[in-house]
Design a protein around this motif. Structure first.
Motif, PDB file in Angstrom:
ATOM      1  N   HIS A  84       0.827  -1.215   0.000  1.00  0.00           N
ATOM      2  CA  HIS A  84       0.000   0.000   0.000  1.00  0.00           C
ATOM      3  C   HIS A  84       0.857   1.260   0.000  1.00  0.00           C
ATOM      4  N   ASP A  95       6.708   1.699   5.517  1.00  0.00           N
ATOM      5  CA  ASP A  95       5.526   0.870   5.760  1.00  0.00           C
ATOM      6  C   ASP A  95       4.630   0.892   4.523  1.00  0.00           C
ATOM      7  N   GLU A 129      -5.056   0.702   3.159  1.00  0.00           N
ATOM      8  CA  GLU A 129      -4.601  -0.386   4.027  1.00  0.00           C
ATOM      9  C   GLU A 129      -4.616   0.043   5.478  1.00  0.00           C
ATOM     10  N   GLU A 130      -4.226   1.309   5.731  1.00  0.00           N
ATOM     11  CA  GLU A 130      -3.980   1.734   7.109  1.00  0.00           C
ATOM     12  C   GLU A 130      -5.254   1.848   7.943  1.00  0.00           C
ATOM     13  N   HIS A 191       7.581  -6.382   3.155  1.00  0.00           N
ATOM     14  CA  HIS A 191       7.162  -5.358   4.123  1.00  0.00           C
ATOM     15  C   HIS A 191       8.249  -5.236   5.187  1.00  0.00           C
TER      16      HIS A 191
HETATM   17 ZN   LIG Z   1       1.807  -1.676   6.017  1.00  0.00          ZN
END
Ligand SMILES: [Zn+2]
Length: 411
Positions: A84, A95, A129-130, A191
């Protein structure tokens, strides 16, 4: 087959740093909330890079972006990899972004070496995503995997009355393609670990075998409000006193099950929240996680038993309502093995690891064979502007991704 080729670590790093300039924060992080103007800018940069790499772009109804490098095999399902681009309000530079740009770097590397694969290779960006602007998190991958309905996702509000659906349209990313139903041969996600284990052990790569199961509770404690000065200790029904005992118990429940169990009380409301009134009611949340369902059930059972005991002792009415259950995620053994083989063949220090956090891969795992690759991040800190990772580790994870993709796409 492991080819003797490597990704370009400098190019990967430069791309990460260029993306980080969009929404750059004062302390060195990034703020690109989902479907904001800055998110759009980030998406546009990614799309430009993918077009320059010769990819065919498509966007689905949830704004998920797929950049395809065709394979020889015509209608074979693609090997997909990504993550993402949206961030927390005080998010870091790695991230999510790392997984997206590692996917792009794999495609660029295949181009550099003129490598044809049987299956197409796709770099993907999942929307929201978050969950920082629109809760719940992992909405794009969730709708794709059939976890949420599209209309439910469109109706999510950002707290200022703007909906996810309207914002998708506003930034021009409500795509034509249906969300879901798109065949995925394999999904890999690289990730940062967002935890301290790899760094502490000096390992470059984490072979992620799955993710923890989670159970979230809302706990309400009802006692009786009364005067702080005139009510003797043995006549009180102190809701906060009861809650304090429960919080200690929540901590014990996880501490008793090392190393994987974790438990958190992250939010609490006290009423009337006045210095000289004994609290009459308290609300708090409990987040319990463990990689094994059975152990997590036992933890939940101990929480309920503690609620009953503390309630009886203190003359309190205590209710613990389970709000969310996320089953344990077990990634596809063949995909996990491909990651492990890649790390081994390249000579990187690696270990198996279980993700403590949720990721898009956890939902995609429901519809396609999936695995993840972790790389260390400094002090295990993430969801923070100071989030940091070493260029060498990022390159190592991307090389493992390249080799896993080549294995699965038959390059
Ligand atoms: Zn992430």
């Amino acid at each position: 087959m492991t080819r003797n080729i490597s990704i370009d670590g400098q190019r990967l790093w430069d791309s990460l740093m260029e993306m980080a300039r969009i929404g750059a924060t004062e302390k060195g992080g990034s703020c690109r909330l989902a479907l904001s103007d800055l998110d759009r800018e980030g998406r546009e940069l990614f799309v430009r890079w993918c077009q320059a790499a010769g990819c065919t772009l498509s966007v689905d109804a949830m704004g998920n972006i797929f950049a395809r490098r065709p394979g020889r095999g015509g209608d074979l399902a693609p090997v997909m990899t990504g993550s993402h681009l949206d961030t927390q309000p005080t998010g870091g530079r790695f991230d999510g972004v790392y997984g997206v740009l590692a996917g792009l770097e794999v495609i660029r590397t295949l181009n550099d070496h003129g490598i044809e694969t049987e299956a197409p290779v796709e770099a993907v960006v999942w929307t929201n995503e978050e969950g920082a602007r629109f809760a719940p998190p992992m909405t794009g991958s969730g709708v794709f995997a059939g976890v949420f309905e599209l209309d439910t996702a469109y109706g999510l509000s950002d707290g200022e009355g703007r909906t996810l659906g309207a914002e998708l349209e506003r930034i021009g990313y409500k795509g034509e393609a249906a969300c879901g139903g798109r065949e995925v041969g394999t999904y890999f996600e690289a990730h940062i670990e967002q935890g301290p284990i790899l760094e502490a052990e000096g390992q470059a790569v984490g072979v992620v075998t799955g993710a923890q199961a989670q159970r979230w509770f809302d706990v309400s404690v009802r006692g009786r409000e009364s005067h702080a000065g005139t009510t003797p200790m043995d006549r009180r029904r102190d809701a906060l006193g009861g809650a304090a005992k429960l919080i200690t118990e929540v901590e014990r429940i996880a501490t008793a099950r090392p190393p994987h169990a974790v438990s958190t009380v992250g939010h609490m409301q006290v009423a009337p929240n006045s210095r000289n009134t004994i609290p009459g009611s308290v609300f708090f949340t409990v987040d319990l996680r463990h990689p094994e369902d059975e152990a997590l059930l036992a933890m939940a059972g101990e929480l309920r038993a503690a609620c009953a005991r503390v309630g009886a002792e203190g003359g309190l009415e205590i209710a613990a309502e389970e709000m969310t259950y996320m089953p344990p995620v077990v990634f596809d053994p063949e995909c996990v093995a491909a990651v492990r083989r890649g790390a081994g063949a390249l000579g990187y220090g690696h270990r198996d690891i279980i993700s403590g956090a949720g990721h898009d891969a956890c939902y995609i795992n429901r519809v396609a064979p999936t695995a993840m690759i972790f790389v260390p991040c400094k002090d295990g800190i993430s969801h923070n502007e100071v989030e940091s990772a070493e260029p060498d580790d990022l390159a190592a994870g991307c090389n493992v991704l390249l080799h896993a993709v080549l294995e699965r796409a038959r390059g």
